[in-house]
Write a protein that holds these residues in place. Structure first.
Motif, short mmCIF file in Angstrom:
data_model
loop_
_atom_site.label_atom_id
_atom_site.label_comp_id
_atom_site.label_asym_id
_atom_site.label_seq_id
_atom_site.Cartn_x
_atom_site.Cartn_y
_atom_site.Cartn_z
N UNK A 271 4.12 -19.00 5.02
CA UNK A 271 3.92 -17.55 4.95
C UNK A 271 2.64 -17.23 4.18
N UNK A 272 1.87 -16.30 4.72
CA UNK A 272 0.63 -15.84 4.07
C UNK A 272 0.71 -14.33 3.88
N UNK A 273 0.41 -13.87 2.67
CA UNK A 273 0.47 -12.44 2.35
C UNK A 273 -0.88 -12.02 1.79
N UNK A 274 -1.53 -11.07 2.43
CA UNK A 274 -2.86 -10.62 2.01
C UNK A 274 -2.90 -9.10 2.05
N UNK A 275 -3.31 -8.49 0.95
CA UNK A 275 -3.50 -7.03 0.90
C UNK A 275 -4.94 -6.71 0.61
N UNK A 276 -5.35 -5.49 0.96
CA UNK A 276 -6.73 -5.06 0.73
C UNK A 276 -6.79 -3.55 0.63
N UNK B 20 -15.36 -7.43 -4.49
CA UNK B 20 -15.12 -6.78 -5.77
C UNK B 20 -16.25 -5.82 -6.09
N UNK B 21 -15.97 -4.73 -6.84
CA UNK B 21 -14.73 -4.46 -7.55
C UNK B 21 -13.68 -3.68 -6.76
N UNK B 22 -13.98 -3.28 -5.53
CA UNK B 22 -13.07 -2.37 -4.82
C UNK B 22 -12.01 -3.12 -4.00
N UNK B 23 -12.34 -4.33 -3.52
CA UNK B 23 -11.46 -5.12 -2.66
C UNK B 23 -11.25 -4.49 -1.29
N UNK B 24 -12.28 -3.83 -0.78
CA UNK B 24 -12.27 -3.33 0.59
C UNK B 24 -13.17 -4.26 1.41
N UNK B 25 -12.62 -4.96 2.41
CA UNK B 25 -13.38 -6.01 3.10
C UNK B 25 -14.39 -5.51 4.13
N UNK B 26 -15.27 -4.64 3.69
CA UNK B 26 -16.37 -4.15 4.53
C UNK B 26 -17.47 -3.69 3.59
N UNK C 220 -7.85 -12.44 7.83
CA UNK C 220 -8.33 -12.15 6.48
C UNK C 220 -7.59 -12.97 5.43
N UNK C 221 -8.32 -13.39 4.40
CA UNK C 221 -7.75 -14.15 3.30
C UNK C 221 -8.00 -13.41 1.99
N UNK C 222 -7.33 -13.86 0.93
CA UNK C 222 -7.56 -13.26 -0.38
C UNK C 222 -8.98 -13.54 -0.88
N UNK C 223 -9.50 -14.69 -0.50
CA UNK C 223 -10.88 -14.99 -0.87
C UNK C 223 -11.84 -13.99 -0.22
N UNK C 224 -11.56 -13.64 1.04
CA UNK C 224 -12.37 -12.62 1.71
C UNK C 224 -12.30 -11.30 0.95
N UNK C 225 -11.09 -10.90 0.58
CA UNK C 225 -10.88 -9.62 -0.10
C UNK C 225 -11.60 -9.60 -1.44
N UNK C 226 -11.46 -10.67 -2.21
CA UNK C 226 -12.06 -10.70 -3.54
C UNK C 226 -13.57 -10.88 -3.52
N UNK C 227 -14.13 -11.21 -2.37
CA UNK C 227 -15.59 -11.26 -2.27
C UNK C 227 -16.18 -9.86 -2.23
#
Length: 420
Positions: free
Chosen positions: A153-158, A199-205, A190-197
């Motif tokens: 199971x993989x859980x990713x939020x953004x 920062x600081x907002x954690x919106x993947x765009x 999408x991964x958590x690494x993608x999301x955290x790249x």
């Protein structure tokens, strides 16, 4: 109450400016390798002081395992997790010339806690503070490790929106993200690494993230606050989870998410935008799924029938309150943080009109730090539902196979054979 779950039960404790916060986990399976290093990454993602857009409260949020493990392996007994409060400042909320303790803060829980209990914590909201979520995140990290090892199971939020700035704004063509190919492609990979790249907002765009960052900074500089939404996807969740009729999986997800501080809304799958779609488009036709590839070390039993999936996923991975094996995705709405630095005309506990100038250290927007909290609550929901279904399947497997029924070994939700 302060407990969540039936089979994987989590009880949190602690106040915002007390000595410590944490949780007790009851029901964690024995034999899981577990140390603080498995939990700390999510604690660090949640902690304050991450950037100029969050509260400057300086807490490292170092988690300590107090019980329930030996030599780094879970024993099946209650797991105690503790985080010390290192930078509490109760004086910011009363005494020393501060007037904040004379007022119920507008849109905060000061007044309602006093009405309910007849006494309230004077510092930082006590249990109503977002600091209570530390125990949830710690417990969620434990659940996630089991879910990842046992079922992949993989859980990713953004961050999906801040104020009016949206990652996937609705259009006439795509009134809901569930019909937007760009959104569906994102949640598939999408991964958590993608999301955290981002920062600081954690919106993947890149463009949307910058607009959101500027918006939060503007509200911070004006000593104001702003809300937004967090979207979460759960991938590789076994089918068959959920307990109709009152504990449907989307119902327990909604319960979990709306129990978080500052939440004001929840939608799953096509959500409210799906109300603008005709049934002929909204329905999710079934198709034969590609052959499952067993994870390393996991045996995949032969099946006498093909496994199904859906061609579209407006349902958000849940139908009739039960998971169907597709991605589960949902969005949670958070209001603007209630405590702001601007002077506000309000009324004291003694019913005298006055002006409140709040002190203390507060987030101008909770969304970036809410991302790991949403992930944690999603993990707790899935873990509890998984253990409930595992108990049912184990009990059924002891009975003789009846004619005209599907054997346990052929059901899509056979939870005894590891990850699919």
């Amino acid at each position: 109450m302060s407990s969540f779950g039936q089979y994987f039960r989590v009880s949190t404790y602690g106040e915002s400016h007390g000595k410590s916060v944490g949780c007790i986990i009851d029901g964690c399976p024995p034999g899981l390798q577990l140390t603080e290093d498995d939990i700390q990454p999510q604690m660090t993602r949640r902690r304050p002081g991450q950037s100029a857009l969050t509260t400057p409260r300086n807490e490292k949020d170092r988690v300590e395992i107090q019980s329930g493990t030996e030599f780094g392996v879970t024993l099946g007994t209650p797991i105690g997790l503790k985080v010390m409060n290192e930078d509490q400042r109760p004086k910011d909320y009363g005494g020393g010339g501060a007037n904040i303790d004379n007022f119920p803060r507008p849109s905060h829980a000061d007044w309602t806690y006093l009405e309910k209990y007849g006494v309230k914590a004077s510092s930082g909201g006590g249990r109503s503070s977002a600091r209570e979520t530390i125990g949830r995140v710690a417990a969620g990290a434990v659940a996630e490790k089991y879910l990842r090892i046992a079922h992949g199971v993989e859980i990713v939020a953004f961050t999906n929106s801040v104020g009016p700035e949206q990652l996937f704004p609705p259009t006439n063509t795509h009134p809901s993200p569930s019909s937007n190919p760009a959104f569906l492609q994102m949640i598939d990979k999408i991964t958590r690494q993608d999301v955290d790249s981002f920062l600081p907002v954690r919106c993947p765009d890149t463009a949307a993230s910058k607009r959101m960052e500027n918006l939060i900074a503007d509200f911070r500089d004006r000593q104001d606050s702003i809300g937004g939404t967090v979207t979460c996807v759960i991938r590789n969740c076994p089918s068959g989870l959920g307990e109709p009729c009152f504990d449907k999986l989307e119902a327990t997800l909604a319960h979990a998410m709306l129990s978080l501080p500052a939440t004001k809304g929840f939608e799953i799958g096509s959500g409210f935008g799906g109300c603008n779609m005709p049934g002929s488009i909204h329905n999710d036709p079934f198709i034969r799924a590609p052959a499952a590839v067993p994870s390393e070390g996991a045996a995949e039993p032969p099946r006498s029938r093909p496994r199904l999936t859906t061609k579209t996923n407006n349902s958000g991975g849940i139908q009739g309150g039960i998971t169907n094996g597709a991605h589960i995705y949902f969005t949670v709405a958070f209001k603007p943080p209630a405590t702001i630095g601007q002077a506000q005309s309000t009324t004291t506990y003694d019913e005298e009109e006055g002006v409140l100038e709040a002190k203390g250290r507060h987030d101008p927007c909770v969304i970036p730090r809410a991302v790991p909290i949403v992930e944690a609550m999603a993990a707790l929901v899935v873990m509890d539902a998984l253990l409930a279904q595992s108990a049912r399947q184990s009990a059924r497997a002891l009975l003789p196979v009846l004619r005209n029924t599907i054997p346990v070994s052929e059901t899509n939700n056979d939870l005894t054979n590891g990850a699919r």
